[in-house]
Design a protein around this motif. Sequence first.
Motif, short mmCIF file in Angstrom:
data_model
loop_
_atom_site.label_atom_id
_atom_site.label_comp_id
_atom_site.label_asym_id
_atom_site.label_seq_id
_atom_site.Cartn_x
_atom_site.Cartn_y
_atom_site.Cartn_z
N GLY A 33 42.98 41.23 39.97
CA GLY A 33 43.19 42.34 40.75
C GLY A 33 42.99 42.45 42.19
N ASN A 34 42.06 41.49 42.72
CA ASN A 34 41.67 41.67 44.01
C ASN A 34 42.07 40.43 44.95
OD1 ASN A 34 40.22 39.70 42.63
ND2 ASN A 34 38.05 40.48 43.50
N LEU A 35 43.23 39.72 44.55
CA LEU A 35 43.93 38.71 45.00
C LEU A 35 45.35 39.39 45.77
CD1 LEU A 35 43.77 36.11 46.51
CD2 LEU A 35 44.65 35.21 44.33
N ILE A 36 45.70 39.57 47.05
CA ILE A 36 46.84 39.91 47.36
C ILE A 36 47.86 38.43 47.52
CG2 ILE A 36 48.17 41.08 49.28
CD1 ILE A 36 45.63 42.87 49.54
N PHE A 37 49.08 38.58 47.25
CA PHE A 37 50.12 37.42 47.44
C PHE A 37 51.03 37.81 48.58
CE2 PHE A 37 48.51 37.31 43.74
CZ PHE A 37 47.84 36.33 43.11
N PRO B 159 36.55 48.11 47.83
CA PRO B 159 37.16 46.91 46.90
C PRO B 159 37.26 45.59 48.30
CG PRO B 159 38.65 48.71 46.98
CD PRO B 159 37.36 49.02 47.60
N ARG B 160 37.21 44.73 47.68
CA ARG B 160 37.45 43.42 48.56
C ARG B 160 38.50 42.66 48.21
NH1 ARG B 160 30.79 41.95 48.90
NH2 ARG B 160 30.43 43.72 49.95
N TYR B 161 39.51 42.59 49.07
CA TYR B 161 40.75 42.05 48.64
C TYR B 161 40.93 40.83 49.49
CZ TYR B 161 41.91 46.00 46.35
OH TYR B 161 41.93 47.30 45.28
N ASP B 162 41.23 39.57 49.05
CA ASP B 162 41.57 38.31 49.65
C ASP B 162 43.19 38.36 49.61
OD1 ASP B 162 38.90 37.67 50.12
OD2 ASP B 162 38.96 36.19 48.63
N THR B 163 43.64 37.62 50.78
CA THR B 163 45.26 37.48 50.79
C THR B 163 45.60 36.09 50.83
OG1 THR B 163 45.51 39.93 51.86
CG2 THR B 163 47.11 38.14 51.86
N LEU B 164 46.21 35.60 50.00
CA LEU B 164 46.83 34.44 49.83
C LEU B 164 48.08 33.98 50.34
CD1 LEU B 164 46.20 31.23 48.93
CD2 LEU B 164 47.30 31.92 46.71
N PHE B 165 48.28 33.21 51.45
CA PHE B 165 49.72 33.15 51.92
C PHE B 165 50.20 31.88 51.47
CE2 PHE B 165 47.65 35.78 54.90
CZ PHE B 165 48.42 36.48 55.34
N TYR B 166 51.47 32.07 50.85
CA TYR B 166 52.07 30.86 50.12
C TYR B 166 53.65 30.76 50.36
CZ TYR B 166 54.44 34.26 47.12
OH TYR B 166 55.15 35.19 46.71
N ASP B 167 54.29 29.47 49.94
CA ASP B 167 55.44 29.23 50.38
C ASP B 167 56.29 29.50 49.20
OD1 ASP B 167 58.12 28.07 50.76
OD2 ASP B 167 57.15 26.04 51.02
N GLY B 168 56.98 30.80 49.29
CA GLY B 168 57.79 31.15 48.17
C GLY B 168 59.08 30.42 47.85
N ALA C 66 41.07 31.09 46.00
CA ALA C 66 42.15 31.90 45.26
C ALA C 66 41.96 31.77 43.98
CB ALA C 66 43.57 31.26 45.63
N TRP C 67 41.48 30.68 43.25
CA TRP C 67 41.35 30.58 41.78
C TRP C 67 39.94 31.22 41.12
CZ3 TRP C 67 44.28 29.23 37.91
CH2 TRP C 67 45.41 28.76 38.34
N SER C 68 39.07 31.46 42.61
CA SER C 68 37.95 32.05 42.06
C SER C 68 38.15 33.50 41.77
CB SER C 68 37.06 31.84 43.34
OG SER C 68 37.14 32.88 44.38
N HIS C 69 39.07 34.25 41.82
CA HIS C 69 39.60 35.17 41.72
C HIS C 69 40.19 35.43 40.20
CE1 HIS C 69 39.25 37.55 45.38
NE2 HIS C 69 39.69 36.14 45.94
N THR C 70 39.90 34.02 39.33
CA THR C 70 40.42 34.22 37.84
C THR C 70 39.28 33.86 37.00
OG1 THR C 70 40.96 31.90 37.83
CG2 THR C 70 42.71 33.02 38.77
N PRO C 71 39.25 33.74 35.84
CA PRO C 71 38.42 33.41 34.84
C PRO C 71 37.98 31.98 35.03
CG PRO C 71 39.89 34.90 33.64
CD PRO C 71 40.33 34.61 34.96
N PHE C 72 39.02 31.18 35.56
CA PHE C 72 38.86 29.60 35.42
C PHE C 72 38.41 29.13 36.89
CE2 PHE C 72 42.40 30.95 32.58
CZ PHE C 72 41.70 30.25 31.40
N GLY C 73 37.70 30.01 37.76
CA GLY C 73 37.49 29.48 38.93
C GLY C 73 36.23 28.56 38.99
N THR D 215 51.14 31.91 37.90
CA THR D 215 49.82 31.60 37.02
C THR D 215 48.93 32.51 37.60
OG1 THR D 215 50.79 29.54 36.54
CG2 THR D 215 48.33 29.92 35.92
N LEU D 216 48.62 32.29 39.01
CA LEU D 216 47.44 33.22 39.62
C LEU D 216 47.73 34.69 39.34
CD1 LEU D 216 46.81 31.17 43.02
CD2 LEU D 216 45.03 31.40 41.05
N ARG D 217 48.89 34.96 39.43
CA ARG D 217 49.23 36.37 39.27
C ARG D 217 48.70 36.81 37.96
NH1 ARG D 217 52.65 38.96 43.39
NH2 ARG D 217 53.68 37.37 44.46
N LYS D 218 49.03 36.13 37.15
CA LYS D 218 48.98 36.54 35.66
C LYS D 218 47.34 36.35 35.28
CE LYS D 218 52.70 34.19 33.71
NZ LYS D 218 53.20 33.23 32.76
#
Length: 123
Positions: free
Chosen positions: A30-34, A3-12, A76-83, A23-26
């Motif tokens: 399944g291959n994007l880590i937050f 599996p290939r997981y990207d990790t997105l670093f964000y300001d919580g 990050a959005w490429s990990h969704t159907p809307f990428g 929205t991204l989590r929903k």
Amino acid sequence: MEPRYDTLFYDGQCPLCAREIRTLRKLQRGNLIFADIHEQRDGSSTLPSHEALLRRLHLMTWTGEWVTGLQANVRAWSHTPFGFLFRPLLWPGIHGLASRIYENWADKRYDRKYACAIDRKAA
């Protein structure tokens, strides 16, 4: 295949960022880590500085490459159907303008929220 997981670093602590992450989590497949940057350990040699993480969106690809700013958002959005809706932001002609808009917005967001706090820590 591994599996290939990207990790997105964000300001919580940013309401706008938190809403986009929800929205991204929903939507993600399944291959994007937050990773909330406020929960990361200071001094990690593998992470950019805390200030750099606050200034721009950062994404570490599954190969260990860092992608920042608008490119991190598109990836990050490429990990969704809307990428596919975000890919045109990287096209020549559009990318330059879209990057300037993103950079301007990110600078204003940082200056309003964090510049004073970071400057106090450095003093």
